[in-house]
Design a protein around this motif. Structure first.
Motif, PDB file in Angstrom:
ATOM      1  N   GLY A  39       0.404  25.222 -17.169  1.00 53.13           N
ATOM      2  CA  GLY A  39       1.286  25.010 -18.313  1.00 53.13           C
ATOM      3  C   GLY A  39       2.025  26.265 -18.728  1.00 53.13           C
ATOM      4  N   SER A  40       2.274  27.156 -17.784  1.00 58.16           N
ATOM      5  CA  SER A  40       2.948  28.428 -18.066  1.00 58.16           C
ATOM      6  C   SER A  40       4.407  28.382 -17.639  1.00 58.16           C
ATOM      7  CB  SER A  40       2.259  29.568 -17.309  1.00 58.16           C
ATOM      8  OG  SER A  40       0.926  29.721 -17.723  1.00 58.16           O
ATOM      9  N   VAL A  41       5.166  29.358 -18.111  1.00 56.44           N
ATOM     10  CA  VAL A  41       6.500  29.628 -17.597  1.00 56.44           C
ATOM     11  C   VAL A  41       6.369  30.928 -16.823  1.00 56.44           C
ATOM     12  CG1 VAL A  41       8.890  30.180 -18.175  1.00 56.44           C
ATOM     13  CG2 VAL A  41       7.649  28.493 -19.523  1.00 56.44           C
ATOM     14  N   CYS A  42       6.757  30.921 -15.544  1.00 56.49           N
ATOM     15  CA  CYS A  42       6.582  32.094 -14.701  1.00 56.49           C
ATOM     16  C   CYS A  42       7.908  32.545 -14.110  1.00 56.49           C
ATOM     17  CB  CYS A  42       5.603  31.804 -13.568  1.00 56.49           C
ATOM     18  SG  CYS A  42       3.942  31.382 -14.139  1.00 56.49           S
ATOM     19  N   VAL A  43       8.044  33.869 -13.997  1.00 56.79           N
ATOM     20  CA  VAL A  43       9.213  34.493 -13.395  1.00 56.79           C
ATOM     21  C   VAL A  43       8.707  35.455 -12.323  1.00 56.79           C
ATOM     22  CG1 VAL A  43      11.236  35.958 -13.809  1.00 56.79           C
ATOM     23  CG2 VAL A  43      10.499  34.342 -15.577  1.00 56.79           C
ATOM     24  N   TYR A  49       9.055  32.850  -4.882  1.00 62.26           N
ATOM     25  CA  TYR A  49       7.806  33.094  -5.629  1.00 62.26           C
ATOM     26  C   TYR A  49       7.012  34.267  -5.061  1.00 62.26           C
ATOM     27  CZ  TYR A  49       9.461  28.423  -6.369  1.00 62.26           C
ATOM     28  OH  TYR A  49      10.275  27.357  -6.590  1.00 62.26           O
ATOM     29  N   SER A  50       7.699  35.355  -4.776  1.00 63.64           N
ATOM     30  CA  SER A  50       7.019  36.534  -4.253  1.00 63.64           C
ATOM     31  C   SER A  50       7.332  37.747  -5.123  1.00 63.64           C
ATOM     32  CB  SER A  50       7.427  36.790  -2.802  1.00 63.64           C
ATOM     33  OG  SER A  50       8.808  37.092  -2.719  1.00 63.64           O
ATOM     34  N   GLY A  51       6.541  38.775  -4.957  1.00 66.44           N
ATOM     35  CA  GLY A  51       6.697  39.983  -5.751  1.00 66.44           C
ATOM     36  C   GLY A  51       5.947  39.878  -7.057  1.00 66.44           C
ATOM     37  N   SER A  52       6.233  40.790  -7.972  1.00 64.77           N
ATOM     38  CA  SER A  52       5.575  40.801  -9.278  1.00 64.77           C
ATOM     39  C   SER A  52       5.882  39.523 -10.033  1.00 64.77           C
ATOM     40  CB  SER A  52       6.050  41.998 -10.099  1.00 64.77           C
ATOM     41  OG  SER A  52       5.721  43.195  -9.466  1.00 64.77           O
ATOM     42  N   ARG A  53       4.934  39.099 -10.872  1.00 67.93           N
ATOM     43  CA  ARG A  53       5.112  37.862 -11.627  1.00 67.93           C
ATOM     44  C   ARG A  53       4.866  38.111 -13.107  1.00 67.93           C
ATOM     45  NH1 ARG A  53       1.159  32.663 -11.702  1.00 67.93           N
ATOM     46  NH2 ARG A  53      -0.036  34.113 -12.929  1.00 67.93           N
ATOM     47  N   PHE A  54       5.717  37.539 -13.936  1.00 76.43           N
ATOM     48  CA  PHE A  54       5.528  37.523 -15.387  1.00 76.43           C
ATOM     49  C   PHE A  54       5.235  36.088 -15.784  1.00 76.43           C
ATOM     50  CE2 PHE A  54       7.242  36.661 -19.612  1.00 76.43           C
ATOM     51  CZ  PHE A  54       6.571  37.602 -20.360  1.00 76.43           C
ATOM     52  N   ALA A  55       4.227  35.875 -16.615  1.00 75.05           N
ATOM     53  CA  ALA A  55       3.869  34.520 -17.046  1.00 75.05           C
ATOM     54  C   ALA A  55       3.721  34.463 -18.559  1.00 75.05           C
ATOM     55  CB  ALA A  55       2.577  34.083 -16.380  1.00 75.05           C
ATOM     56  N   ALA A  56       4.287  33.431 -19.149  1.00 76.50           N
ATOM     57  CA  ALA A  56       4.104  33.140 -20.570  1.00 76.50           C
ATOM     58  C   ALA A  56       3.266  31.874 -20.643  1.00 76.50           C
ATOM     59  CB  ALA A  56       5.449  32.939 -21.256  1.00 76.50           C
ATOM     60  N   GLY A  57       2.075  31.990 -21.172  1.00 75.19           N
ATOM     61  CA  GLY A  57       1.136  30.870 -21.197  1.00 75.19           C
ATOM     62  C   GLY A  57       1.219  30.042 -22.456  1.00 75.19           C
ATOM     63  N   GLY A  58       0.163  29.290 -22.696  1.00 77.72           N
ATOM     64  CA  GLY A  58       0.093  28.337 -23.788  1.00 77.72           C
ATOM     65  C   GLY A  58       0.230  28.934 -25.180  1.00 77.72           C
TER      66      GLY A  58
END
Length: 118
Positions: A39-43, A49-58
Motif C-alpha cells: 500500500g505504498s507509493v514508490c519511486v 524499478y532499479s536503483g535507489s528507492r523512495f517509499a511513502a507508506g501508510g
C-alpha cells in the motif's frame, strides 16, 4: 531410466534452440509488487524499478511529498490516483498513476507526488 534421459535431453535441446525459454522472475518485478501490496507509493531512481528507492507508506497523509530519490519508475499501492510531478513542491509537469498501477519508465524524472483523488 532411459526414458528420463530422453525427456531431459529433449528439454535441454529445446532450451538451447530457444523454443523454450527459462526466465526467472526479476528482483525488480518482485520489488514493484511488494510496494503495491504494502500500500505504498514508490519511486525508483532508474527505469524498470532499479536503483535507489523512495517509499511513502501508510502513514503518509496524501499531501505533497518530495521524493528523496528523483525517479524514472513508479508504483502506486494506494487505493486512489497519485499525481507525480517533475519538480519539488508538486509543481511542473505531471502525470497520473491510477490505484494499484505502475510505470516502468516515466516521461521525466519524478521529484514529488501527491494524492489526487480517493
Amino acid at each position: 531410466m532411459k526414458r528420463t534421459l530422453s525427456v531431459a535431453s529433449t528439454a535441454t535441446a529445446l532450451l538451447l534452440t530457444g523454443l523454450i525459454t527459462a526466465s526467472p522472475a526479476s528482483a525488480s518485478d518482485a520489488d514493484r509488487k511488494s510496494c503495491i501490496n504494502a500500500g505504498s507509493v514508490c519511486v525508483w531512481q532508474n527505469s524498470n524499478y532499479s536503483g535507489s528507492r523512495f517509499a511513502a507508506g501508510g502513514s503518509w497523509g496524501g499531501t505533497c511529498a518530495n521524493s528523496f530519490t528523483y525517479g524514472h519508475s513508479v508504483a502506486n499501492g494506494w487505493p486512489a490516483t497519485i499525481r507525480f510531478y517533475s519538480k519539488d513542491g508538486c509543481s511542473g509537469s505531471y502525470f497520473d498513476i491510477r490505484a494499484h498501477d505502475y510505470s516502468s519508465s516515466t516521461p521525466f524524472a519524478v521529484h514529488s507526488f501527491k494524492l489526487l483523488s480517493s
